[in-house]
Design an enzyme around this catalytic site. Sequence first.
Site, PDB file in Angstrom:
ATOM      1  N   TYR A  23       3.056   9.729  -0.623  1.00  0.00           N
ATOM      2  CA  TYR A  23       4.126   9.178   0.228  1.00  0.00           C
ATOM      3  C   TYR A  23       5.499   9.391  -0.405  1.00  0.00           C
ATOM      4  O   TYR A  23       6.521   9.081   0.215  1.00  0.00           O
ATOM      5  CB  TYR A  23       3.925   7.676   0.493  1.00  0.00           C
ATOM      6  CG  TYR A  23       2.624   7.294   1.170  1.00  0.00           C
ATOM      7  CD1 TYR A  23       1.799   8.253   1.757  1.00  0.00           C
ATOM      8  CD2 TYR A  23       2.221   5.958   1.232  1.00  0.00           C
ATOM      9  CE1 TYR A  23       0.603   7.890   2.362  1.00  0.00           C
ATOM     10  CE2 TYR A  23       1.029   5.600   1.841  1.00  0.00           C
ATOM     11  CZ  TYR A  23       0.232   6.561   2.402  1.00  0.00           C
ATOM     12  OH  TYR A  23      -0.945   6.186   3.002  1.00  0.00           O
ATOM     13  N   ASP A  83       0.839  -1.205   0.000  1.00  0.00           N
ATOM     14  CA  ASP A  83       0.000   0.000   0.000  1.00  0.00           C
ATOM     15  C   ASP A  83       0.874   1.255   0.000  1.00  0.00           C
ATOM     16  O   ASP A  83       1.509   1.582   0.993  1.00  0.00           O
ATOM     17  CB  ASP A  83      -0.895   0.002   1.249  1.00  0.00           C
ATOM     18  CG  ASP A  83      -1.835   1.202   1.273  1.00  0.00           C
ATOM     19  OD1 ASP A  83      -2.951   1.082   0.736  1.00  0.00           O
ATOM     20  OD2 ASP A  83      -1.441   2.259   1.803  1.00  0.00           O
TER      21      ASP A  83
HETATM   22  N1  LIG Z   1      -5.350   6.433   3.499  1.00  0.00           N
HETATM   23  C1  LIG Z   1      -4.813   7.159   4.461  1.00  0.00           C
HETATM   24  O1  LIG Z   1      -5.195   8.330   4.695  1.00  0.00           O
HETATM   25  C2  LIG Z   1      -3.712   6.575   5.288  1.00  0.00           C
HETATM   26  C3  LIG Z   1      -3.264   7.241   6.442  1.00  0.00           C
HETATM   27  C4  LIG Z   1      -2.245   6.653   7.184  1.00  0.00           C
HETATM   28  C5  LIG Z   1      -1.714   5.434   6.792  1.00  0.00           C
HETATM   29  N2  LIG Z   1      -2.150   4.808   5.649  1.00  0.00           N
HETATM   30  C6  LIG Z   1      -1.613   3.482   5.223  1.00  0.00           C
HETATM   31  O2  LIG Z   1      -1.737   2.569   6.310  1.00  0.00           O
HETATM   32  C7  LIG Z   1      -0.455   2.032   6.611  1.00  0.00           C
HETATM   33  C8  LIG Z   1      -0.338   1.683   8.085  1.00  0.00           C
HETATM   34  O3  LIG Z   1      -0.593   2.807   8.889  1.00  0.00           O
HETATM   35  P1  LIG Z   1       0.560   3.651   9.599  1.00  0.00           P
HETATM   36  O4  LIG Z   1       1.856   3.397   8.933  1.00  0.00           O
HETATM   37  O5  LIG Z   1       0.098   5.038   9.679  1.00  0.00           O
HETATM   38  O6  LIG Z   1       0.593   3.102  11.092  1.00  0.00           O
HETATM   39  P2  LIG Z   1       0.632   1.652  11.821  1.00  0.00           P
HETATM   40  O7  LIG Z   1       0.873   0.573  10.829  1.00  0.00           O
HETATM   41  O8  LIG Z   1      -0.552   1.599  12.698  1.00  0.00           O
HETATM   42  O9  LIG Z   1       1.870   1.819  12.787  1.00  0.00           O
HETATM   43  C9  LIG Z   1       3.171   1.926  12.329  1.00  0.00           C
HETATM   44  C10 LIG Z   1       4.061   2.224  13.542  1.00  0.00           C
HETATM   45  O10 LIG Z   1       4.086   1.099  14.420  1.00  0.00           O
HETATM   46  C11 LIG Z   1       5.445   0.626  14.562  1.00  0.00           C
HETATM   47  N3  LIG Z   1       5.363  -0.853  14.547  1.00  0.00           N
HETATM   48  C12 LIG Z   1       5.033  -1.636  13.501  1.00  0.00           C
HETATM   49  N4  LIG Z   1       4.994  -2.930  13.869  1.00  0.00           N
HETATM   50  C13 LIG Z   1       5.317  -2.968  15.187  1.00  0.00           C
HETATM   51  C14 LIG Z   1       5.447  -4.015  16.128  1.00  0.00           C
HETATM   52  N5  LIG Z   1       5.225  -5.284  15.793  1.00  0.00           N
HETATM   53  N6  LIG Z   1       5.801  -3.694  17.393  1.00  0.00           N
HETATM   54  C15 LIG Z   1       6.033  -2.396  17.756  1.00  0.00           C
HETATM   55  N7  LIG Z   1       5.923  -1.357  16.905  1.00  0.00           N
HETATM   56  C16 LIG Z   1       5.550  -1.646  15.620  1.00  0.00           C
HETATM   57  C17 LIG Z   1       6.192   1.187  13.380  1.00  0.00           C
HETATM   58  O11 LIG Z   1       7.541   1.428  13.729  1.00  0.00           O
HETATM   59  P3  LIG Z   1       8.786   0.908  12.840  1.00  0.00           P
HETATM   60  O12 LIG Z   1       8.502   1.230  11.399  1.00  0.00           O
HETATM   61  O13 LIG Z   1       9.926   1.701  13.417  1.00  0.00           O
HETATM   62  O14 LIG Z   1       8.897  -0.553  13.099  1.00  0.00           O
HETATM   63  C18 LIG Z   1       5.473   2.521  13.149  1.00  0.00           C
HETATM   64  O15 LIG Z   1       5.961   3.501  14.048  1.00  0.00           O
HETATM   65  C19 LIG Z   1       0.494   3.139   6.146  1.00  0.00           C
HETATM   66  O16 LIG Z   1       1.845   2.717   6.065  1.00  0.00           O
HETATM   67  C20 LIG Z   1      -0.138   3.527   4.852  1.00  0.00           C
HETATM   68  O17 LIG Z   1       0.169   2.589   3.842  1.00  0.00           O
HETATM   69  C21 LIG Z   1      -3.153   5.365   4.903  1.00  0.00           C
END
Ligand SMILES: NC(=O)c1ccc[n+]([C@@H]2O[C@H](COP(=O)([O-])OP(=O)(O)OC[C@H]3O[C@@H](n4cnc5c(N)ncnc54)[C@H](OP(=O)(O)O)[C@@H]3O)[C@@H](O)[C@H]2O)c1
Length: 283
Positions: free
Chosen positions: A49, A44
Amino acid sequence: MEFTTLNNGIKMPMEGFGVFQVPDPAQCEQSVVNAIQAGYRLIDTAAAYFNEESVGAAIKKCGVPREELFITTKLWVQDAGYEEAKKAFQTSLDKLGLDYLDLYLIHQPLGDYYGAWRAMEELYKEGKVKAIGVCNFYPERLTDLCLTAKVTPAVNQVELHPFFQQENALATMKEFGVQPEAWGPLAEGKHGIFTDPMLTEIAGKYGKSVAQVVLRWNTQRGVVIIPKSIHQNRIVENLDIWDFELSKEDMDKISRMDLGHSEIVDHSSPEFVKYLHSAKVHN
Ligand SMILES: NC(=O)c1ccc[n+]([C@@H]2O[C@H](COP(=O)([O-])OP(=O)(O)OC[C@H]3O[C@@H](n4cnc5c(N)ncnc54)[C@H](OP(=O)(O)O)[C@@H]3O)[C@@H](O)[C@H]2O)c1
């Protein structure tokens, strides 16, 4: 890995890998290669990004055939509009080095997104994208689009995690046959999620981590998840959720954690809307 069947018959993995906030090209490319080699098939990304080229480079070198991958990218606010969306779609395809997309999403319900939707309906009918959908469409906007579009959105990607569960939004998606997909499935690590005592207790019971419990919880309520990590051990950990099932009692306990609002973004805030309009992805 489990799959869901979208409202147009396309199969979508229930778990994928997100690359928001991975701006460093080499790190993004390596993380996506690691994720695909660990078993993720859904990636995704988004024009906003600024890492579609890195995702494309990873797709080229990962060793997994294109047809086994499910690649999503998103149309930014600046490109809302019929002509703009057609052009932005091609720019994203070129950056990714692909000749079709699996899923193209409107990133925000802002600007002329109805014009953009008409362009996306045409791209879909031409076979350039297997499914089209939206993000951050709260119930009233999703309802209006579903009632007026020729092609019903296949997916709505919204913030969904234990602190912001959005059962009302899920009900609207169910009514129109729209697949929910969680952004921020780990609450972006906020609100002490990884050290929450109740989640820690539940995790201990299954011999899993809090992250795994939280991800599993969303999939058990039918939500596709796309956790992001740049760490190899977490990339593997986050995918290792398909060999256990949370009991109804534990699902219910987690459902009581809902705060009823986001602590990450406020889409109803005029300041946030102004900020989204001010963020540009090209000149
Ligand atoms: N459509 C939209 O408006 C929108 C908005 C936001 C996000 N997104 C999409 O959704 C995806 C996921 O959301 P997100 O990246 O915002 O947040 P998330 O996946 O909820 O959280 C990511 C965070 O959690 C940490 N993490 C990941 N796995 C972990 C684990 N097993 N233990 C401890 N910490 C962990 C990561 O750190 P590290 O990387 O340092 O491990 C990072 O800081 C995005 O990457 C993007 O593709 C879409």
